[in-house]
Enzyme design. Sequence first.
Site, PDB file in Angstrom:
ATOM      1  N   ASP A 120       0.862  -1.181   0.000  1.00 27.37           N
ATOM      2  CA  ASP A 120       0.000   0.000   0.000  1.00 27.37           C
ATOM      3  C   ASP A 120       0.902   1.235   0.000  1.00 27.37           C
ATOM      4  O   ASP A 120       1.915   1.265   0.698  1.00 27.37           O
ATOM      5  CB  ASP A 120      -0.881  -0.005   1.254  1.00 27.37           C
ATOM      6  CG  ASP A 120      -1.907   1.113   1.257  1.00 27.37           C
ATOM      7  OD1 ASP A 120      -1.491   2.287   1.377  1.00 27.37           O
ATOM      8  OD2 ASP A 120      -3.109   0.823   1.152  1.00 27.37           O
ATOM      9  N   PRO A 121       0.578   2.262  -0.795  1.00 28.92           N
ATOM     10  CA  PRO A 121       1.419   3.470  -0.829  1.00 28.92           C
ATOM     11  C   PRO A 121       1.654   4.094   0.542  1.00 28.92           C
ATOM     12  O   PRO A 121       2.659   4.777   0.753  1.00 28.92           O
ATOM     13  CB  PRO A 121       0.628   4.419  -1.743  1.00 28.92           C
ATOM     14  CG  PRO A 121      -0.182   3.518  -2.618  1.00 28.92           C
ATOM     15  CD  PRO A 121      -0.541   2.338  -1.749  1.00 28.92           C
ATOM     16  N   THR A 122       0.742   3.857   1.481  1.00 36.79           N
ATOM     17  CA  THR A 122       0.922   4.361   2.844  1.00 36.79           C
ATOM     18  C   THR A 122       2.259   3.918   3.403  1.00 36.79           C
ATOM     19  O   THR A 122       2.980   4.695   4.039  1.00 36.79           O
ATOM     20  CB  THR A 122      -0.206   3.852   3.757  1.00 36.79           C
ATOM     21  OG1 THR A 122      -1.459   4.264   3.231  1.00 36.79           O
ATOM     22  CG2 THR A 122      -0.045   4.379   5.174  1.00 36.79           C
ATOM     23  N   LEU A 123       2.599   2.662   3.161  1.00 36.15           N
ATOM     24  CA  LEU A 123       3.840   2.105   3.691  1.00 36.15           C
ATOM     25  C   LEU A 123       4.968   2.195   2.675  1.00 36.15           C
ATOM     26  O   LEU A 123       6.011   2.802   2.935  1.00 36.15           O
ATOM     27  CB  LEU A 123       3.614   0.649   4.100  1.00 36.15           C
ATOM     28  CG  LEU A 123       4.735  -0.025   4.891  1.00 36.15           C
ATOM     29  CD1 LEU A 123       4.952   0.700   6.217  1.00 36.15           C
ATOM     30  CD2 LEU A 123       4.388  -1.486   5.157  1.00 36.15           C
ATOM     31  N   SER A 124       4.760   1.604   1.508  1.00 36.60           N
ATOM     32  CA  SER A 124       5.845   1.542   0.524  1.00 36.60           C
ATOM     33  C   SER A 124       6.225   2.925   0.008  1.00 36.60           C
ATOM     34  O   SER A 124       7.397   3.184  -0.290  1.00 36.60           O
ATOM     35  CB  SER A 124       5.450   0.638  -0.643  1.00 36.60           C
ATOM     36  OG  SER A 124       4.281   1.111  -1.283  1.00 36.60           O
ATOM     37  N   SER A 126       6.496   5.591   1.602  1.00 36.44           N
ATOM     38  CA  SER A 126       7.346   6.309   2.560  1.00 36.44           C
ATOM     39  C   SER A 126       8.822   6.222   2.198  1.00 36.44           C
ATOM     40  O   SER A 126       9.607   7.115   2.544  1.00 36.44           O
ATOM     41  CB  SER A 126       7.126   5.751   3.972  1.00 36.44           C
ATOM     42  OG  SER A 126       5.800   5.953   4.407  1.00 36.44           O
ATOM     43  N   ASP A 219      -2.972  -6.688  24.177  1.00 37.75           N
ATOM     44  CA  ASP A 219      -2.662  -5.726  23.119  1.00 37.75           C
ATOM     45  C   ASP A 219      -3.279  -4.381  23.481  1.00 37.75           C
ATOM     46  O   ASP A 219      -3.918  -4.244  24.531  1.00 37.75           O
ATOM     47  CB  ASP A 219      -3.181  -6.224  21.760  1.00 37.75           C
ATOM     48  CG  ASP A 219      -2.295  -5.775  20.600  1.00 37.75           C
ATOM     49  OD1 ASP A 219      -1.980  -4.567  20.532  1.00 37.75           O
ATOM     50  OD2 ASP A 219      -1.914  -6.621  19.759  1.00 37.75           O
ATOM     51  N   HIS A 257      11.562  -6.517  17.537  1.00 40.99           N
ATOM     52  CA  HIS A 257      12.257  -5.905  16.392  1.00 40.99           C
ATOM     53  C   HIS A 257      11.661  -4.542  16.018  1.00 40.99           C
ATOM     54  O   HIS A 257      12.254  -3.804  15.235  1.00 40.99           O
ATOM     55  CB  HIS A 257      12.286  -6.846  15.192  1.00 40.99           C
ATOM     56  CG  HIS A 257      10.968  -7.020  14.488  1.00 40.99           C
ATOM     57  ND1 HIS A 257      10.888  -7.622  13.249  1.00 40.99           N
ATOM     58  CD2 HIS A 257       9.689  -6.698  14.828  1.00 40.99           C
ATOM     59  CE1 HIS A 257       9.617  -7.645  12.862  1.00 40.99           C
ATOM     60  NE2 HIS A 257       8.887  -7.104  13.803  1.00 40.99           N
TER      61      HIS A 257
END
Length: 352
Positions: A120-124, A126, A219, A257
């Site tokens: 998704d452009p949201t992540l990639s 960046s 969580d 991580h």
Amino acid sequence: MASSINGRKPSEIFKAQALLYKHIYAFIDSMSLKWAVEMNIPNIIQNHGKPISLSNLVSILQVPSSKIGNVRRLMRYLAHNGFFEIITKEEESYALTVASELLVRGSDLCLAPMVECVLDPTLSGSYHELKKWIYEEDLTLFGVTLGSGFWDFLDKNPEYNTSFNDAMASDSKLINLALRDCDFVFDGLESIVDVGGGTGTTAKIICETFPKLKCIVFDRPQVVENLSGSNNLTYVGGDMFTSIPNADAVLLKYILHNWTDKDCLRILKKCKEAVTNDGKRGKVTIIDMVIDKKKDENQVTQIKLLMDVNMACLNGKERNEEEWKKLFIEAGFQHYKISPLTGFLSLIEIYP
């Protein structure tokens, strides 16, 4: 005598050019895979029941006739990368491989949500700002591009938060496949808390496999608030930096991580408190990567180093054994044991 340029033979230069171009255009690897998932091609082939011809495929996809050649090009490239097998009889046809079987929606082991989330452009998108990020003192890459930390962004964007949780759940199913053969991890335990356990994909498998074991999924409150447990599965909302529910064991899967060494120490100390309450001496089980360039195959090392760069963008990191050991000692643990789990993940057990 062969000519040279700056002391390099032409053959060396052309080989270097090929390497350079391979990486310049490597984004097509990811984007063509994303295309196949978006077009639902793995499911189309699966539902066809046998290798599907190009003509049948484009008919189902309902693409314009002018784009048939482009579909063939993309399928040919994906086949070259191991995602489909080309069958050439009367007409070029395509069959699933083990890799594309992992992209069939509705199957027990489906990583299509991971493809959608990561690409998704949201992540990639960046990663276009790496240069800007490297000069920012405190901001993560996502802080630079999204205007907030990644976890805060998820809280404020429920649609992408759902995509992220679906991706993590899909990945957990493969880890669970390995955990089924790890009875020794759960022997002698009466309770375990899965910290950052999301919607409980892993905990549910543990509960089914070990019905006498009490499992707690711990969580963020907004992740677990609408989830229902069962006889031996409960959901608890909270902050792992503040306190963790007491149990015989704590499970940290793909958690450490994400964080700096300083934050990992805070988490591990809270884990130690949780497993040593009431005089007990439990253990903490970590599922994460251990970088070992000497022992790992090149492809495995590449995955680990890719993930290390990815985690750096969250201010986290992948670690080698010495880095893990240093954390464990500083957090007050006495000894540890590392066992292989999957192709690139390890099972680490640490004891107070």
